[in-house]
Design a protein around this motif. Sequence first.
Motif, PDB file in Angstrom:
ATOM      1  N   GLY A  80       0.832  -1.202   0.000  1.00  0.00           N
ATOM      2  CA  GLY A  80       0.000   0.000   0.000  1.00  0.00           C
ATOM      3  C   GLY A  80       0.867   1.252   0.000  1.00  0.00           C
ATOM      4  O   GLY A  80       0.586   2.235  -0.697  1.00  0.00           O
ATOM      5  N   LEU A  81       1.924   1.211   0.784  1.00  0.00           N
ATOM      6  CA  LEU A  81       2.828   2.362   0.861  1.00  0.00           C
ATOM      7  C   LEU A  81       3.514   2.583  -0.484  1.00  0.00           C
ATOM      8  O   LEU A  81       3.612   3.713  -0.975  1.00  0.00           O
ATOM      9  N   GLU A  82       3.943   1.487  -1.101  1.00  0.00           N
ATOM     10  CA  GLU A  82       4.671   1.588  -2.360  1.00  0.00           C
ATOM     11  C   GLU A  82       3.776   2.061  -3.503  1.00  0.00           C
ATOM     12  O   GLU A  82       4.240   2.700  -4.439  1.00  0.00           O
ATOM     13  N   ASN A  83       2.489   1.740  -3.420  1.00  0.00           N
ATOM     14  CA  ASN A  83       1.589   2.051  -4.536  1.00  0.00           C
ATOM     15  C   ASN A  83       0.632   3.203  -4.245  1.00  0.00           C
ATOM     16  O   ASN A  83      -0.455   3.270  -4.783  1.00  0.00           O
ATOM     17  N   SER A  84       1.028   4.100  -3.364  1.00  0.00           N
ATOM     18  CA  SER A  84       0.186   5.274  -3.127  1.00  0.00           C
ATOM     19  C   SER A  84       1.104   6.466  -2.918  1.00  0.00           C
ATOM     20  O   SER A  84       2.320   6.326  -2.880  1.00  0.00           O
ATOM     21  N   SER A  85       0.501   7.639  -2.784  1.00  0.00           N
ATOM     22  CA  SER A  85       1.338   8.815  -2.566  1.00  0.00           C
ATOM     23  C   SER A  85       1.689   8.984  -1.087  1.00  0.00           C
ATOM     24  O   SER A  85       2.317   9.963  -0.701  1.00  0.00           O
ATOM     25  N   ALA A  86       1.273   8.033  -0.248  1.00  0.00           N
ATOM     26  CA  ALA A  86       1.682   8.087   1.158  1.00  0.00           C
ATOM     27  C   ALA A  86       3.187   7.855   1.242  1.00  0.00           C
ATOM     28  O   ALA A  86       3.736   7.062   0.477  1.00  0.00           O
ATOM     29  N   LYS A  87       3.823   8.601   2.142  1.00  0.00           N
ATOM     30  CA  LYS A  87       5.264   8.425   2.319  1.00  0.00           C
ATOM     31  C   LYS A  87       5.533   8.129   3.788  1.00  0.00           C
ATOM     32  O   LYS A  87       4.782   8.548   4.659  1.00  0.00           O
ATOM     33  N   LEU A  88       6.643   7.409   3.986  1.00  0.00           N
ATOM     34  CA  LEU A  88       6.995   7.088   5.356  1.00  0.00           C
ATOM     35  C   LEU A  88       7.716   8.288   5.954  1.00  0.00           C
ATOM     36  O   LEU A  88       8.702   8.774   5.398  1.00  0.00           O
ATOM     37  N   TRP A  89       7.194   8.783   7.051  1.00  0.00           N
ATOM     38  CA  TRP A  89       7.827   9.938   7.693  1.00  0.00           C
ATOM     39  C   TRP A  89       8.586   9.447   8.929  1.00  0.00           C
ATOM     40  O   TRP A  89       8.064   8.624   9.698  1.00  0.00           O
ATOM     41  N   PRO A  90       9.776   9.985   9.157  1.00  0.00           N
ATOM     42  CA  PRO A  90      10.551   9.534  10.315  1.00  0.00           C
ATOM     43  C   PRO A  90       9.992  10.070  11.629  1.00  0.00           C
ATOM     44  O   PRO A  90       9.170  10.993  11.638  1.00  0.00           O
ATOM     45  N   ILE A  91      10.454   9.476  12.713  1.00  0.00           N
ATOM     46  CA  ILE A  91      10.106   9.977  14.035  1.00  0.00           C
ATOM     47  C   ILE A  91      10.490  11.453  14.109  1.00  0.00           C
ATOM     48  O   ILE A  91      11.424  11.881  13.436  1.00  0.00           O
ATOM     49  N   TRP A  92       9.755  12.224  14.888  1.00  0.00           N
ATOM     50  CA  TRP A  92       9.933  13.678  15.105  1.00  0.00           C
ATOM     51  C   TRP A  92       9.498  14.513  13.910  1.00  0.00           C
ATOM     52  O   TRP A  92       9.862  15.663  13.803  1.00  0.00           O
ATOM     53  N   THR A  93       8.705  13.922  13.009  1.00  0.00           N
ATOM     54  CA  THR A  93       8.092  14.752  11.970  1.00  0.00           C
ATOM     55  C   THR A  93       6.935  15.518  12.619  1.00  0.00           C
ATOM     56  O   THR A  93       6.213  14.972  13.445  1.00  0.00           O
ATOM     57  N   THR A  94       6.809  16.786  12.264  1.00  0.00           N
ATOM     58  CA  THR A  94       5.652  17.560  12.720  1.00  0.00           C
ATOM     59  C   THR A  94       4.565  17.449  11.653  1.00  0.00           C
ATOM     60  O   THR A  94       4.858  17.607  10.462  1.00  0.00           O
ATOM     61  N   VAL A  95       3.328  17.142  12.069  1.00  0.00           N
ATOM     62  CA  VAL A  95       2.244  16.984  11.101  1.00  0.00           C
ATOM     63  C   VAL A  95       1.182  18.054  11.344  1.00  0.00           C
ATOM     64  O   VAL A  95       0.770  18.286  12.483  1.00  0.00           O
ATOM     65  N   VAL A  96       0.762  18.716  10.248  1.00  0.00           N
ATOM     66  CA  VAL A  96      -0.304  19.721  10.331  1.00  0.00           C
ATOM     67  C   VAL A  96      -1.509  19.198   9.556  1.00  0.00           C
ATOM     68  O   VAL A  96      -1.369  18.759   8.410  1.00  0.00           O
ATOM     69  N   ALA A  97      -2.697  19.229  10.181  1.00  0.00           N
ATOM     70  CA  ALA A  97      -3.914  18.822   9.473  1.00  0.00           C
ATOM     71  C   ALA A  97      -4.343  19.960   8.563  1.00  0.00           C
ATOM     72  O   ALA A  97      -4.406  21.111   8.993  1.00  0.00           O
ATOM     73  N   LEU A  98      -4.626  19.657   7.298  1.00  0.00           N
ATOM     74  CA  LEU A  98      -4.917  20.711   6.324  1.00  0.00           C
ATOM     75  C   LEU A  98      -6.396  21.029   6.187  1.00  0.00           C
ATOM     76  O   LEU A  98      -6.769  22.152   5.935  1.00  0.00           O
ATOM     77  N   TYR A  99      -7.242  20.017   6.273  1.00  0.00           N
ATOM     78  CA  TYR A  99      -8.663  20.337   6.161  1.00  0.00           C
ATOM     79  C   TYR A  99      -9.513  19.460   7.057  1.00  0.00           C
ATOM     80  O   TYR A  99      -8.988  18.606   7.773  1.00  0.00           O
ATOM     81  N   GLY A 100     -10.798  19.713   7.005  1.00  0.00           N
ATOM     82  CA  GLY A 100     -11.701  19.008   7.916  1.00  0.00           C
ATOM     83  C   GLY A 100     -11.758  19.751   9.233  1.00  0.00           C
ATOM     84  O   GLY A 100     -11.221  20.848   9.390  1.00  0.00           O
ATOM     85  N   ALA A 101     -12.418  19.106  10.187  1.00  0.00           N
ATOM     86  CA  ALA A 101     -12.667  19.754  11.470  1.00  0.00           C
ATOM     87  C   ALA A 101     -11.389  20.080  12.218  1.00  0.00           C
ATOM     88  O   ALA A 101     -11.359  20.951  13.064  1.00  0.00           O
ATOM     89  N   THR A 102     -10.301  19.377  11.885  1.00  0.00           N
ATOM     90  CA  THR A 102      -9.066  19.576  12.639  1.00  0.00           C
ATOM     91  C   THR A 102      -8.076  20.489  11.922  1.00  0.00           C
ATOM     92  O   THR A 102      -6.929  20.596  12.346  1.00  0.00           O
ATOM     93  N   ALA A 103      -8.490  21.131  10.824  1.00  0.00           N
ATOM     94  CA  ALA A 103      -7.564  21.966  10.048  1.00  0.00           C
ATOM     95  C   ALA A 103      -6.768  22.882  10.968  1.00  0.00           C
ATOM     96  O   ALA A 103      -7.333  23.556  11.819  1.00  0.00           O
ATOM     97  N   GLY A 104      -5.460  22.903  10.795  1.00  0.00           N
ATOM     98  CA  GLY A 104      -4.594  23.772  11.587  1.00  0.00           C
ATOM     99  C   GLY A 104      -4.036  23.097  12.825  1.00  0.00           C
ATOM    100  O   GLY A 104      -3.079  23.570  13.420  1.00  0.00           O
TER     101      GLY A 104
END
Lengths: 439, 523
Positions: free
Chosen positions: A293-317
């Motif tokens: 699934g990882l290899e065949n989608s645009s999902a990428k493996l992010w290393p530990i200590w990556t900061t993630v920001v939600a872009l849309y939906g109820a949690t945007a920001g």
Amino acid sequence: MATSNPGFQLGERCLVKSSKRVFAEEYVEVGIPFLRSKDVIDKALGVFSHYDLFISEERYRDLKDSHGSPRKGDVLISSVGNRSGQSYVVQDEGDFYFKDGNILWLSDFTDLDARCLSYWLKSSLGQHSLASVMIGSAQKALTIDALRKLRVTLPGFSEQRAIANILGVLDEKIDLNRRMNATLEGIARAIFQSWFVDFDPVRAEPINTAHEMGKRVAESLFPDSFENSSLGPIPKGWRVARVRDCCANIGNGGTPKRDVPDYWIPGSIPWLTSGEVRQSIVTSTEAYISQRGLENSSAKLWPIWTTVVALYGATAGQTCLVATELCANQACCGLIAKPNHRFFNYFYLSSSVEQMERQARGSAQQNLSKQIVEDLPVVIAPDAVLSEFELRVSPMVDRWIANLRESKTLEAIRDALLPKLLSGEIRVADAERRLQESI
Amino acid sequence: MAKKRSAQNANGKGSGANLGFEAKLWLSADKLRNNMDAAEYKHVVLGLIFLKYISDTFDEHHAKLVAGDGDFEGANPEDKDEYLAANVFWVPKEARWAYLQSRAKLPSIGKDVDDAMVAIERDNPRLKAALNKNYGRADLDKHRLGELIDLIGSIQLIDVANRSKDLLGRVFEYFLTQFASAEGKNGGQFYTPSCIVRLLVEMLAPYKGRIYDPCCGSGGMFVQSEKFVEAHGGKLGDISVYGQESNPTTRRLAIMNLALRGIEADFGIENADTFRRDLHPDLRADFVLANPPFNDSDWFRKDDDVRWKFGVPPKGSANFAWVQHFIHHLAPNGFAGFVLANGSMSSNQSGEGEIRKAIVDADLVDCMVAMPGQLFYSTPIPVCLWFLARNKDDGKRRNRKGETLFIDARKLGVMFDRVHRDLTNDNIALIADKYHSWRGDKGHVKYADVAGFCKSTIASEIAEHDYVLTPGRYVGAEAVEEDDEPFDGKMKRLVAELNIQFAESAKLEAAIKANLEDLGYGD
């Protein structure tokens, strides 16, 4: 040894009632908290944040004098809607009153431990028993009468107390971990704010700085004057840049095709959804995808200590820091930190929610984009300051993560013990004795 | 000490005229609605309220004429001209309320009401085609109609007779709101929430001159403008009112709504689509106030229209067609204030970005206000208010050439039920005062930016933001409340807490271990 326990009707061991009606016109802006069903449920689940409704002190006194009001150790049960039957043991929390018909109130217990009862109501046995007395199909409801007749299967009183104590201590530790994490976060954030937003060490007279760490840092790492920049005065030698300059890489996540089972099973890679970005630090995810699934989608493996920001939906920001290697859906923007920027990035972005929201576009829904996030202006300190910050904050973050993991373990132990203890499958005799001795 | 204010009062404060009386009356009237659609029932009820109103005003004047005191000495109470002279509608005998109410129980009441409406229109050309004459139809339950007439007839009994006019105006307004709410999605077509209308009016401050609303719905903008004029010591007639409405039944509501308040209005000769047929082609208005349909994708476009000075609006959205229509009708010193969907501030699709840029470059944009969401009955989408000024240096105010005020009001307002928000009077005053002090209107304090709320900008800043007019981009971050806890003190407190938690943690860990050992799960 599990024995069949005939149990008792709840009404035999405590008073079951509701409150005196309070009308909507009687709500005031400031006064005694007034609980609705939702508040009891949130309290029961440990996610309560604040009161919305209040009644006047005079009105509360009248009600209390004529009909009484819940006290510490009483039990409140939500009685309307799909989340009926959630129980909450009243803590030492001051005066409040509650909505009739929405909440039922148990008090004056005889040979019944309120905390143990509350655990029993949470157990699958208790939930099943509650479901069998509820009325209504679309809108579930519990009546006073039904609750009085509810058949409860619990062991003797001293055993109940021992059970409540065993499970209660686990819950206390879970709650303590939550509070400790809030304190740790508060400390780390205070240092972040002081160094990178208020520039205190530059302003402060080193001699007057009581705090040892602040003093040492101020003397060796911080300049003693400001210079002008497009963002106003900044410490001399620091620079104005954009968030992308703090990152080794920035990218959005992706979702593997849902209709290819291979992409999801066997799920071995944690896959974060934007809803989970509500947490400050993520140690695990609900969903997993497979290597294919990882290899065949645009999902990428992010290393530990990556900061993630939600872009849309109820949690945007909303922003979180990931404490484990993972990938995420496309509503998440992952910022892989440059060296020395791991914690700086997280604290900076999580304090910039409003700034990002102001850039949000869209008419119906306000959406962020990777562009908006990476373009955010930021004042960057020299490496020496950033690495000092990492060094100081790192053990706090580590403890915070350890607490999160510990709480997960404690929850698992609690949930495993709960049915066994209530059914008598695990005996609590020793625990009973210890409890007796400690009193 | 607990502050006492009931929830109902807090609501009333926001929603304008909202007394228990109107609400009770609404409940009774709604009960009689039975199975009828709110959209249809609206015309039945509002028509009767209007009939009651003109009959009451007529009776009042009639009584004066009968008494024959002073100016009315020797006047003939049955002379139509006496009423015309006093700007009171002449009501023929068969249309007077007392007569109808006496026949309310008869099965012929539907036809009686229709006859009354016809008679009133015949004798009062101003009301031509304004009244509902559909009471006689078979599917309207005559028994319920009779009860409704009795109900509306009771309005006068509740209040002192000479205030019933005012009261009927309020009932009419309250019912309009309630119908908007009951119709849900379609309610937005004839009704703009009163807090938005009040804010537009307070900001534009139309003391005097021509007011124009080319998509006027039930005429709420005009009624509010007139109220504003009266509240500021002006008088009826200081403003003249021009409207246009494409929906014939909504147009009737507007005519009744204004007639009820004694406001003379020019709604053009009939209902018409503003883009197909502009009923006031030569009008140059001092104030344009409007709430056009949001993002209308089904509109008539003539490509070589004289109104498209800033670019031909895209077929897919009428937003900038409306904006250019408003500009086209502005007098040399005129102001326009109107509601649009948020997309209008930032969209770059199909040339909308260029039109917006041309309007900004022409220095027409005076002020932009971002509004909170959930203000409308029909849709939860957040909207914005645009304020255009044809001449930013009109000699009456500060010279604001090349300047624009941005206000971010998204955080204001209170929820009055789970899905609807309302602006309070204080919210409205806060926003309007900012604009007036920025414009340099007399009697207002000097303007200052408030971080996170309002910002005065110059044209080059807007260009830097690619002509996106979203206030959030300009107003900056809200000033964080000064952390009154100094860093050192805060750290000491937090560290002390942490030490206690560490100690507690150790104790709890020991307790958990002991418990688990007791259960037979030691190391």
